[in-house]
Design a protein around this motif. Structure first.
Motif, short mmCIF file in Angstrom:
data_model
loop_
_atom_site.label_atom_id
_atom_site.label_comp_id
_atom_site.label_asym_id
_atom_site.label_seq_id
_atom_site.Cartn_x
_atom_site.Cartn_y
_atom_site.Cartn_z
N GLU A 2 0.85 -1.19 0.00
CA GLU A 2 0.00 0.00 0.00
C GLU A 2 0.89 1.24 0.00
N GLY A 17 -9.86 0.52 -8.24
CA GLY A 17 -8.75 1.46 -8.07
C GLY A 17 -7.44 0.99 -8.69
N VAL A 67 -5.52 1.00 -11.96
CA VAL A 67 -5.66 1.72 -13.23
C VAL A 67 -4.32 1.74 -13.95
N GLN A 106 -17.18 8.44 -12.25
CA GLN A 106 -17.35 9.34 -11.10
C GLN A 106 -18.58 10.24 -11.30
N THR A 164 -11.46 16.25 -9.30
CA THR A 164 -10.28 15.49 -9.71
C THR A 164 -9.57 16.21 -10.85
N ALA A 211 -9.55 8.42 -12.78
CA ALA A 211 -10.26 7.26 -12.25
C ALA A 211 -9.95 7.03 -10.77
N LYS A 212 -9.23 7.97 -10.15
CA LYS A 212 -8.88 7.91 -8.73
C LYS A 212 -8.22 6.58 -8.34
N PRO A 213 -7.08 6.28 -8.92
CA PRO A 213 -6.45 4.99 -8.63
C PRO A 213 -5.90 4.88 -7.21
N LYS A 214 -5.96 3.66 -6.68
CA LYS A 214 -5.21 3.35 -5.46
C LYS A 214 -3.84 2.83 -5.88
N THR A 269 -0.79 7.36 -3.61
CA THR A 269 -1.15 6.37 -4.63
C THR A 269 0.04 5.42 -4.82
#
Ligand SMILES: Nc1ncnc2c1ncn2[C@@H]1O[C@H](COP(=O)(O)OP(=O)(O)OP(=O)(O)O)[C@@H](O)[C@H]1O
Ligand SMILES: [Mg+2]
Length: 266
Positions: free
Chosen positions: A27, A83, A85, A110, A118, A156-159, A190
């Protein structure tokens, strides 16, 4: 967070494209995957996003987990929704659409409000995109297109953001800017999986790296340690730490012996 265990992939031929590949991205971590042409780097990203089928490839062993969920049982849109991407090889922006339209497409899932927020964040990271919001994608320079491709993925708001050779074809100064932006995205929380042939850039941006050779992981470790290994020095960094995949042996031999390459020529 991303855990790839013993992955094996084939495109139908006798030679597997990936064999027994195990890779982890923690993470908020930053990991790079180095390897020369045909090593299997793009195949690994296709496996994570589960779009191998479109290329007539198939996972034949191992598994891919993200936050404990098995990804290779999900379809690509749902993986993006979780998340995960990617910024694909070769950028693939929509050339006939404007910068702003390209970004909006990246945020399709979204709400309108979230898209606007964003997008402002993407414009803060890439002021050049804001200046050119109404310019068509195909009129952007190579570096600007790469920034747009990264910006679109961020919509796409990636993790976890996976980038496939973002430095390809860019001038050294632009490569440096792309590296700085990747660092910044990582610092904001991220996780990054960076695929590169430019080892110099990748090792500067990530904490841990894997080297893929002929579909297998041949080397892995903390980036600081890897820089010191002969394999990395010779294969990817050259003696002066320059660009990747340039065989500098002959050039260095000439320089070391102070030979003139023109000796004997008239
Ligand atoms: N659609 C396909 N059909 C058959 N074989 C494929 C396909 N795509 C890739 N391969 C093969 O799988 C192997 C790995 O290819 P891949 O594209 O993953 O390499 P790569 O490390 O991304 O290389 P590059 O740096 O050139 O992009 C290669 O031997 C390639 O020929
Ligand atoms: Mg590739």
């Amino acid at each position: 967070m991303l855990e790839i265990s013993n992955l094996a992939v084939t495109y139908g031929g006798t030679l597997p494209a990936l064999k027994d590949v195990s890779i982890r991205v923690p993470e908020k971590g930053a990991v790079s995957l180095l390897g020369s042409n045909g090593a299997g780097k793009t195949t690994l990203l296709r496996s994570v996003s589960n779009n191998l089928k479109r290329h007539s490839g198939k996972i034949v062993g191992g598994e891919i987990k993200f936050d404990g969920d098995i990804l290779n049982k999900r379809d690509t849109p749902s993986i993006v929704g979780m998340g995960v991407v990617q910024v694909p090889e070769g950028r693939r922006i929509f050339g006939r659409l404007t910068v702003e339209e390209n970004l909006r497409l990246g945020g399709l899932r979204q709400s309108r409000k979230s898209i606007e927020q964003t997008r402002e964040h993407v414009y803060d990271l890439f002021p050049r995109l804001k200046e050119r919001a109404n310019q068509r994608g195909l009129l952007m320079s190579g570096g600007e297109q790469q920034m747009l491709a990264i910006g679109r993925a961020l919509m796409a708001k990636p993790k976890l953001l996976m980038l496939d050779e973002p430095s390809l074809g860019l001038a050294p100064i632009i490569v440096e800017q792309v590296g700085d932006v990747i660092k910044k995205i990582n610092a904001e929380g991220t996780a990054i999986l960076l695929i590169e042939q430019n080892a110099n850039m990748a090792l500067g941006v990530t904490d841990y790296a894997y080297v893929l050779e002929g579909g297998r992981v041949s080397l892995e470790g903390e980036t600081e340690d890897l820089r010191q290994t002969d394999e990395i020095k010779h294969l990817y960094l050259g003696h002066g730490g320059g660009d990747a995949a340039v065989d500098t042996t002959a050039i260095n031999a000439v320089a070391d012996k102070k030979l003139s390459p023109w000796k004997g020529a008239r």
